[in-house]
Write an enzyme that holds these catalytic residues in place. Structure first.
Site, PDB file in Angstrom:
ATOM      1  N   VAL A 128       0.827  -1.208   0.000  1.00  0.00           N
ATOM      2  CA  VAL A 128       0.000   0.000   0.000  1.00  0.00           C
ATOM      3  C   VAL A 128       0.863   1.260   0.000  1.00  0.00           C
ATOM      4  CG1 VAL A 128      -1.646   1.343   1.350  1.00  0.00           C
ATOM      5  CG2 VAL A 128      -1.997  -1.115   1.086  1.00  0.00           C
TER       6      VAL A 128
ATOM      7  N   ALA B 184       9.379  -3.725   8.504  1.00  0.00           N
ATOM      8  CA  ALA B 184      10.537  -3.446   9.357  1.00  0.00           C
ATOM      9  C   ALA B 184      11.048  -4.742   9.983  1.00  0.00           C
ATOM     10  CB  ALA B 184      10.161  -2.445  10.444  1.00  0.00           C
TER      11      ALA B 184
ATOM     12  N   SER C  16       5.274   9.749   7.416  1.00  0.00           N
ATOM     13  CA  SER C  16       3.993   9.755   8.121  1.00  0.00           C
ATOM     14  C   SER C  16       2.902  10.337   7.239  1.00  0.00           C
ATOM     15  CB  SER C  16       4.093  10.571   9.414  1.00  0.00           C
ATOM     16  OG  SER C  16       2.836  10.594  10.063  1.00  0.00           O
ATOM     17  N   GLY C  17       1.731   9.785   7.385  1.00  0.00           N
ATOM     18  CA  GLY C  17       0.571  10.275   6.648  1.00  0.00           C
ATOM     19  C   GLY C  17      -0.317   9.174   6.124  1.00  0.00           C
TER      20      GLY C  17
ATOM     21  N   LYS D  96      10.555   9.717  13.925  1.00  0.00           N
ATOM     22  CA  LYS D  96       9.296   9.097  13.493  1.00  0.00           C
ATOM     23  C   LYS D  96       8.713   8.208  14.593  1.00  0.00           C
ATOM     24  CE  LYS D  96       6.009   7.698  10.682  1.00  0.00           C
ATOM     25  NZ  LYS D  96       5.523   6.431  11.195  1.00  0.00           N
TER      26      LYS D  96
ATOM     27  N   HIS E  49       7.128  10.509  17.063  1.00  0.00           N
ATOM     28  CA  HIS E  49       5.890  10.968  16.426  1.00  0.00           C
ATOM     29  C   HIS E  49       4.776   9.945  16.671  1.00  0.00           C
ATOM     30  CE1 HIS E  49       3.047  10.586  13.077  1.00  0.00           C
ATOM     31  NE2 HIS E  49       3.172  11.884  12.857  1.00  0.00           N
ATOM     32  N   ASN E  50       5.069   8.674  16.448  1.00  0.00           N
ATOM     33  CA  ASN E  50       4.054   7.636  16.634  1.00  0.00           C
ATOM     34  C   ASN E  50       3.669   7.475  18.095  1.00  0.00           C
ATOM     35  OD1 ASN E  50       4.481   7.307  13.901  1.00  0.00           O
ATOM     36  ND2 ASN E  50       4.631   5.090  13.982  1.00  0.00           N
TER      37      ASN E  50
ATOM     38  N   GLU F 117       1.311  10.099  18.826  1.00  0.00           N
ATOM     39  CA  GLU F 117       0.071   9.694  18.160  1.00  0.00           C
ATOM     40  C   GLU F 117      -0.742   8.747  19.049  1.00  0.00           C
ATOM     41  OE1 GLU F 117      -0.790   6.701  14.490  1.00  0.00           O
ATOM     42  OE2 GLU F 117       0.697   8.265  14.119  1.00  0.00           O
ATOM     43  N   TYR F 118      -0.073   7.778  19.682  1.00  0.00           N
ATOM     44  CA  TYR F 118      -0.766   6.856  20.594  1.00  0.00           C
ATOM     45  C   TYR F 118      -1.511   7.647  21.670  1.00  0.00           C
ATOM     46  CZ  TYR F 118       1.292   2.271  19.299  1.00  0.00           C
ATOM     47  OH  TYR F 118       1.633   1.096  18.668  1.00  0.00           O
TER      48      TYR F 118
ATOM     49  N   LYS G 261       1.448  -1.674  16.471  1.00  0.00           N
ATOM     50  CA  LYS G 261       2.519  -2.223  15.638  1.00  0.00           C
ATOM     51  C   LYS G 261       3.894  -2.120  16.286  1.00  0.00           C
ATOM     52  CE  LYS G 261       0.326  -1.853  11.125  1.00  0.00           C
ATOM     53  NZ  LYS G 261       0.435  -1.348   9.734  1.00  0.00           N
TER      54      LYS G 261
ATOM     55  N   ARG H 253      15.223   3.742  50.372  1.00  0.00           N
ATOM     56  CA  ARG H 253      16.284   3.019  49.662  1.00  0.00           C
ATOM     57  C   ARG H 253      17.533   2.889  50.541  1.00  0.00           C
ATOM     58  NH1 ARG H 253      18.594   5.189  45.387  1.00  0.00           N
ATOM     59  NH2 ARG H 253      18.923   3.219  44.276  1.00  0.00           N
TER      60      ARG H 253
END
Length: 474
Positions: free
Chosen positions: A16, A79, A131-132, A185, A188-189, A192-193, A263, A449
């Site tokens: 795609v 990937a 991206s897009g 990138k 960026h993702n 996006e999440y 992914k 600690r």
């Protein structure tokens, strides 16, 4: 394409995204060669989209031979191992000075390794974030190339021709050396999440809290999208809410099973943030939300054992909830982007990439999935102060966060009161509150600690004394 004229650009992988990119490049006047290990994909593409500038090859050898030198080969394959396998197949066919580009969502350390391998063979390598989605690839994506400057110079005319265009210019820039492009990138993702989850939580609070249906939510979100909250993801949400199921006539979103997939780039973002010591709770909470959604059967069973809140919203809460949600969404989105930018900044310092955060905001303004109106003041903030430690203290956003924080708190409180989960709204608010707090309770953590593990601590009244240990049980 004339047989005598070699292709100026090659795309290997006609799925795609690969097919869309190949057609985009051809549309801009470049001669393109396409190859896929499934020749029928090439045939189907050319049958559906005959193009004088695009020629398909069934043989990888013929594909490479059909390229002008220096050859420019863009890999658009899955990937991971597939990229390495394709590179091994290409090495014997390429010549010194040729360029291999990986435009998939590859792990940035793999990209660094692949660049070193190519360098040893006299080849150039670029890791390119794209991206897009399919639409962006076909008509103008945001492009994030990383690698040697000289390699970028060889492909720059093509990338600039096909990139999205925004009011700030072409949505492509040389991000930095090595794996910088794929790292950016990845972040960026990750953003996006979190952005998607914030929209899902907003939808859920208004749906369950106010009983709003898909149509009324679409109308409300359309009004929001005309103002400061404007974004591609909000626009996409409106489209989703308006879509009707052909079979039942119901809003299709109401028939979609509440199990979200992923992914891997969100997980990578959280993992590398832990490695670099950069908190990204918004992205981590979004990742957890997807993982929890996959536990559908357990959730259904748990709902029979664990009853939710019996509380109801007050009339005042009901009347104000939508307004609170608007401000909370915008403010939480700003703080989420701030976390992502901080992570890019940390990696840039660690790997000496010299990434410009202002440039990243600029190229994200068009084409990409997280494009939003807030990226313009975000870019301006980093142009004004490139070493800004955190976006939340910028002149552009600090006053906005101060103004919107009360509504954000009220939204989280109202949702919590009636038992509607808002994990990213909550985690993002906690990040902001922690970052703005001059005092945090980790004095107790450090004392604990030292008490059980002799890990030492510093005294606030004598920091110059260094680290000390106390026998806490004596």
């Amino acid at each position: 394409m004339s047989e005598a004229a070699g292709a100026q650009f090659g795309v290997a992988g006609m799925g795609v995204m690969g097919a869309a990119l190949a057609l985009n490049i051809a549309d801009h006047g470049f001669r393109v060669a396409g190859w896929d290990r499934h020749p029928e994909r090439i045939d189907a593409l050319l049958k559906k989209n005959p193009h004088a500038k695009l020629k398909g090859f069934s043989s990888l050898e013929d594909f490479v031979q059909g390229l002008e030198r220096p050859r420019r080969v863009l890999l658009m394959v899955t990937a991971g191992a597939a990229v390495d396998q394709m590179m091994e197949r290409l090495f014997p066919l390429l010549s010194p000075g040729d360029v291999i580009m990986d435009a998939g969502n590859s792990w940035f350390l793999d990209t660094r390794r692949r660049e070193e391998l190519c360098k040893s063979k006299g080849l150039h390598f670029l890791g390119i974030g794209v991206s897009g989605g399919e639409e962006g690839a076909r008509h103008g994506p945001s492009i994030m190339p990383g690698g040697p400057q000289e390699a970028y110079a060889l492909v720059r005319p093509v990338l600039e021709a096909i990139a999205a265009r925004a009011e700030s210019g072409l949505c492509v820039t040389h991000v930095g050396p090595e794996g910088a492009g794929h790292f950016v990138k990845m972040v960026h993702n990750g953003i996006e999440y979190a952005d998607m989850q914030l929209l899902a939580e907003t939808y859920d609070v208004l749906r369950r809290g106010l009983g709003m249906d898909a149509d009324s939510l679409a109308r409300l979100f359309s009004k929001w999208n005309e103002g400061i909250a404007e974004s591609f993801l909000l626009e996409t949400t409106i489209q989703v809410l308006r879509k009707k199921d052909a079979e039942t006539g119901k809003p299709l979103v109401d028939l979609v099973l509440d199990k979200a997939g992923q992914k891997g780039t969100g997980k990578w973002t959280v993992q590398v943030a832990l490695d670099l010591g950069v908190p990204v709770p918004s992205i981590a909470a979004a990742l957890d939300a997807r993982n929890l959604s996959s536990m559908k059967e357990e959730r259904v069973a748990a709902s029979q054992k664990l009853k939710g809140s019996a509380e109801q919203l007050t009339p005042e809460e009901s009347s104000q909830l939508a307004a609170w949600a608007h401000d909370a969404l915008y403010a939480a989105r700003v703080v989420t982007y701030a976390q992502g930018m901080r992570l890019i900044q940390a990696a840039s310092n660690e790997y000496k990439w010299n990434v410009s955060l202002a440039e990243m905001a600029r190229i994200w303004r068009g084409g990409c999935i997280i494009r939003a109106k807030l990226l313009t003041p975000l870019r301006e903030s980093f142009e004004k102060q490139p070493t800004l430690p955190n976006l939340v203290v910028s002149d552009a956003f600090a006053p906005v966060l101060e103004r919107m924080a009360p509504a954000w708190r009220k939204l989280v409180a109202a949702a919590t009161k009636v038992g509607i989960p808002v994990p990213v709204f909550s985690a993002t608010l906690a990040y902001l509150d922690s970052y703005r707090s001059p005092e945090l309770p980790q004095n107790l953590t450090q004392a604990q600690r030292d008490a059980f593990g002799a890990h030492t601590y510093q005294r606030r009244d004598r920091p110059e004394a260094g680290f000390v240990h106390t026998e806490w049980n004596k």
